[in-house]
Design a protein around this motif. Structure first.
Motif, PDB file in Angstrom:
ATOM      1  N   GLU A   1      66.442 -85.360  41.058  1.00 40.57           N
ATOM      2  CA  GLU A   1      66.732 -83.924  41.048  1.00 40.57           C
ATOM      3  C   GLU A   1      65.830 -83.238  40.031  1.00 40.57           C
ATOM      4  O   GLU A   1      65.527 -83.790  38.976  1.00 40.57           O
ATOM      5  CB  GLU A   1      68.203 -83.715  40.695  1.00 40.57           C
TER       6      GLU A   1
ATOM      7  N   ARG B   1      65.812 -77.711  36.484  1.00 40.26           N
ATOM      8  CA  ARG B   1      65.620 -76.293  36.781  1.00 40.26           C
ATOM      9  C   ARG B   1      65.401 -75.447  35.527  1.00 40.26           C
ATOM     10  O   ARG B   1      64.973 -74.298  35.630  1.00 40.26           O
ATOM     11  CB  ARG B   1      66.808 -75.752  37.566  1.00 40.26           C
TER      12      ARG B   1
ATOM     13  N   THR C   1      65.991 -78.475  45.242  1.00 35.44           N
ATOM     14  CA  THR C   1      66.757 -79.330  44.344  1.00 35.44           C
ATOM     15  C   THR C   1      66.106 -80.696  44.206  1.00 35.44           C
ATOM     16  O   THR C   1      66.038 -81.262  43.127  1.00 35.44           O
ATOM     17  CB  THR C   1      68.201 -79.485  44.868  1.00 35.44           C
TER      18      THR C   1
END
Length: 121
Positions: free
Chosen positions: A9, A12, A23
């Motif tokens: 992942e 972010r 993602t």
């Protein structure tokens, strides 16, 4: 970076437009590459099937189906191997992977092409 890193992942916090970032950028890039190599494999399989259909005694339709399935299978394998090799050889680091996935998602023509391909499948 290895094959397993393609499924991590994204962090972010390092992106200002985090809503637009996929993602799982590695999975996004792998899906894109596989879709294109499947298309290429299907086209090559179809052309090869037409070219060799004159030399076999099976019906054209079954021969083309067999050729298309072989071309598609080749496309899946080739796409996965290509992305894995780039990751293993260091040509694709985590930042480069995230950047490529982000640019694919921002390219309107690419998004449109991917949607058309998904609908036609």
């Amino acid at each position: 970076m290895g094959f397993a890193d393609l499924f991590k992942e994204v962090d972010r916090s390092s992106y200002t437009d985090s809503d637009d970032m996929p993602t799982y950028p590695g999975l996004s890039l792998l899906t894109h590459v596989n879709a294109r190599t499947i298309q290429l494999g299907g086209i090559v399989g179809f052309i090869g099937g037409l070219g060799t259909s004159f030399f076999v005694k099976t019906p054209l339709s079954s021969h083309l189906i067999r050729s298309l399935s072989r071309g598609t299978t080749f496309g899946v394998v080739a796409g996965t191997v290509a992305v894995s090799a780039m990751a293993a050889n260091g040509k694709l680091d985590a930042d480069g992977l995230a950047d490529r996935a982000y640019r694919l998602g921002q390219n309107e023509d690419q998004v449109s092409l991917s949607q058309q391909q998904a609908i036609s499948s």
